[in-house]
Write a protein that holds these residues in place. Structure first.
Motif, PDB file in Angstrom:
ATOM      1  N   ARG A   1      29.097  47.347  40.837  1.00 44.60           N
ATOM      2  CA  ARG A   1      30.285  48.186  40.918  1.00 44.60           C
ATOM      3  C   ARG A   1      31.594  47.400  40.800  1.00 44.60           C
ATOM      4  O   ARG A   1      32.611  47.800  41.370  1.00 44.60           O
ATOM      5  N   LYS A   2      31.597  46.296  40.131  1.00 42.84           N
ATOM      6  CA  LYS A   2      32.874  45.628  39.882  1.00 42.84           C
ATOM      7  C   LYS A   2      32.792  44.792  38.610  1.00 42.84           C
ATOM      8  O   LYS A   2      31.720  44.281  38.247  1.00 42.84           O
ATOM      9  N   ASP A   3      33.921  44.682  37.932  1.00 47.33           N
ATOM     10  CA  ASP A   3      34.053  43.748  36.815  1.00 47.33           C
ATOM     11  C   ASP A   3      34.461  42.398  37.382  1.00 47.33           C
ATOM     12  O   ASP A   3      35.389  42.309  38.202  1.00 47.33           O
TER      13      ASP A   3
ATOM     14  N   LEU B   1      36.464  38.809  44.099  1.00 49.61           N
ATOM     15  CA  LEU B   1      37.197  40.055  43.954  1.00 49.61           C
ATOM     16  C   LEU B   1      36.996  40.657  42.561  1.00 49.61           C
ATOM     17  O   LEU B   1      36.687  39.936  41.608  1.00 49.61           O
ATOM     18  N   PRO B   2      37.176  41.969  42.415  1.00 49.68           N
ATOM     19  CA  PRO B   2      37.181  42.558  41.073  1.00 49.68           C
ATOM     20  C   PRO B   2      38.185  41.841  40.175  1.00 49.68           C
ATOM     21  O   PRO B   2      39.288  41.522  40.604  1.00 49.68           O
ATOM     22  N   ARG B   3      37.769  41.589  38.945  1.00 45.86           N
ATOM     23  CA  ARG B   3      38.533  40.840  37.949  1.00 45.86           C
ATOM     24  C   ARG B   3      38.719  39.375  38.322  1.00 45.86           C
ATOM     25  O   ARG B   3      39.486  38.653  37.684  1.00 45.86           O
ATOM     26  N   GLY B   4      38.034  38.931  39.352  1.00 47.46           N
ATOM     27  CA  GLY B   4      38.068  37.520  39.730  1.00 47.46           C
ATOM     28  C   GLY B   4      37.028  36.726  38.958  1.00 47.46           C
ATOM     29  O   GLY B   4      36.346  37.247  38.071  1.00 47.46           O
ATOM     30  N   ALA B   5      36.896  35.447  39.301  1.00 45.17           N
ATOM     31  CA  ALA B   5      35.971  34.562  38.595  1.00 45.17           C
ATOM     32  C   ALA B   5      35.147  33.744  39.576  1.00 45.17           C
ATOM     33  O   ALA B   5      35.682  33.156  40.521  1.00 45.17           O
ATOM     34  N   LEU B   6      33.850  33.740  39.353  1.00 47.02           N
ATOM     35  CA  LEU B   6      32.911  32.869  40.053  1.00 47.02           C
ATOM     36  C   LEU B   6      32.480  31.802  39.061  1.00 47.02           C
ATOM     37  O   LEU B   6      31.880  32.118  38.035  1.00 47.02           O
TER      38      LEU B   6
ATOM     39  N   ALA C   1      39.810  35.711  44.569  1.00 47.07           N
ATOM     40  CA  ALA C   1      39.899  35.925  43.126  1.00 47.07           C
ATOM     41  C   ALA C   1      39.274  34.776  42.349  1.00 47.07           C
ATOM     42  O   ALA C   1      38.896  34.942  41.190  1.00 47.07           O
ATOM     43  N   LEU C   2      39.156  33.611  42.978  1.00 48.57           N
ATOM     44  CA  LEU C   2      38.541  32.452  42.325  1.00 48.57           C
ATOM     45  C   LEU C   2      37.627  31.735  43.296  1.00 48.57           C
ATOM     46  O   LEU C   2      38.049  31.346  44.396  1.00 48.57           O
ATOM     47  N   ILE C   3      36.366  31.584  42.902  1.00 50.03           N
ATOM     48  CA  ILE C   3      35.375  30.853  43.700  1.00 50.03           C
ATOM     49  C   ILE C   3      34.752  29.790  42.814  1.00 50.03           C
ATOM     50  O   ILE C   3      34.240  30.083  41.732  1.00 50.03           O
ATOM     51  N   MET C   4      34.796  28.549  43.274  1.00 50.75           N
ATOM     52  CA  MET C   4      34.183  27.421  42.566  1.00 50.75           C
ATOM     53  C   MET C   4      32.903  27.059  43.313  1.00 50.75           C
ATOM     54  O   MET C   4      32.964  26.484  44.412  1.00 50.75           O
ATOM     55  N   GLU C   5      31.748  27.421  42.760  1.00 46.11           N
ATOM     56  CA  GLU C   5      30.465  27.171  43.433  1.00 46.11           C
ATOM     57  C   GLU C   5      29.942  25.807  42.975  1.00 46.11           C
ATOM     58  O   GLU C   5      29.471  25.647  41.862  1.00 46.11           O
TER      59      GLU C   5
END
Length: 334
Positions: free
Chosen positions: A271-273, A246-251, A226-230
């Motif tokens: 295909r995902k928000d 994940l959908p509704r997650g944050a990159l 759900a959370l990825i810190m690049e």
């Protein structure tokens, strides 16, 4: 105030010629212009964003993670230990008034990039870019309050409004350089407890694990987050992050890369928000919380500072840093 350089004063500074060549040369002391003071540089941490200047050359003295002592007799901060805030800012535009000093709408200039920086004995600094450092913070750790702690802390504070610790579940940090390792500690401080780190460098991965993270195989697509810190800035990692979030997650794009980035809008993208967030540096108001982060994890941050040397040794140590042999080396001028 408008202060001229000391008559006939000379200092030493690093010159980035391009072609991976640095020389240390005698140059004139800088001017401190209106609204500026002169800072005697004590420490400047090396940063990977300077690789571009190492390769292509720099018009101004490089170095932007600067800590030193104000040398401006009569000024209220004369003799004070200060970190140097990189972005110049006007304090009166809509962004500055909102507190977003790193995103000033009127001034677009960065110390060490568009004006002289800290790979030198002295640097002129606008008064509103002086950040006094408490006495309990040792000189060698003080530069970490800027990029390593400031950039990472701001990124985690910003995204925590979108994906809270209670909602996040496992978090993936891509890249275990200084900022990525700073992100690990900031995540822990904010209550994100299930942290994975991916990095091809075994030494840096071990440090991340000693900071409480779990190793995650580079390129692995078997898990979603759900959370990825690049934090690497690598385009391949960014594209992988789009797949793994994940959908509704944050990159969150923390790492920098000046090269053009092409996103292939395949079905995983269409295909995902999800939130794709870019964060840059930190607002001045974060400095006190950054000091608290340093105090909380002082032993961990000490691990990152794995080299100190004088100006004459900068060329060879910058090359070592570029080869990945050092994590966060520091130029020491006292």
């Amino acid at each position: 105030m408008n202060v001229s350089p000391r008559p006939n004063s000379i200092m030493q500074a690093a010159v980035f010629h391009g072609g991976d060549r640095i020389t240390i040369e005698r140059v004139a002391m800088p001017d401190a212009g209106t609204g500026e003071v002169l800072v005697r540089v004590s420490r400047t941490a090396l940063c990977g964003s300077d690789f571009k200047l190492w390769h292509k050359g720099a018009e101004f003295t490089a170095g932007h993670e600067i800590f030193g002592v104000v040398e401006q007799p009569g000024h209220r901060l004369h003799g004070r230990r200060c970190a140097v805030y990189i972005p110049l800012h006007c304090d009166h535009c809509a962004a500055c008034k909102r507190g977003d000093t790193q995103m000033c709408l009127e001034v677009s200039s960065l110390i060490g990039w568009n004006r002289p920086g800290g790979y030198a004995e002295y640097v002129p600094v606008p008064e509103n870019c002086l950040l006094p450092v408490p006495d309990d913070i040792e000189d060698s750790l003080a530069p970490l309050l800027l990029d390593t702690i400031g950039t990472s802390g701001h990124a985690v504070r910003f995204v925590s409004r979108v994906v809270t610790p209670g909602e996040a579940g496992p978090v993936l940090v891509m890249g275990a350089g200084p900022v990525g390792l700073g992100v690990v500690l900031a995540l822990r401080a904010f209550g994100y407890n299930d942290i994975y780190v991916a990095d091809p460098n075994a030494t840096r991965l071990k440090i991340a694990q000693s900071f409480g993270a779990k190793a995650y195989p580079v390129g692995d697509t078997s898990k979603r987050f759900a959370l990825i810190m690049e934090c690497s800035g690598a385009h391949a990692a960014r594209n992988l992050g789009i797949e793994l979030v994940l959908p509704r997650g944050a990159l969150v794009l923390v790492g920098e890369n000046a090269a053009p980035w092409t996103i292939e809008e395949g079905k995983v993208f269409r295909r995902k928000d999800f939130y794709m967030i870019r964060t840059f540096y930190f607002p001045v108001s974060d400095f006190e919380p950054n000091i608290e982060l340093l105090r909380k994890f002082k032993d961990e941050y000490r691990v990152l500072v794995d080299g100190e040397f004088g100006l004459s040794a900068l060329p060879e140590n910058f090359a070592r840093f570029a080869r990945g042999e050092l994590i966060k080396p520091v130029l020491a001028l006292d």
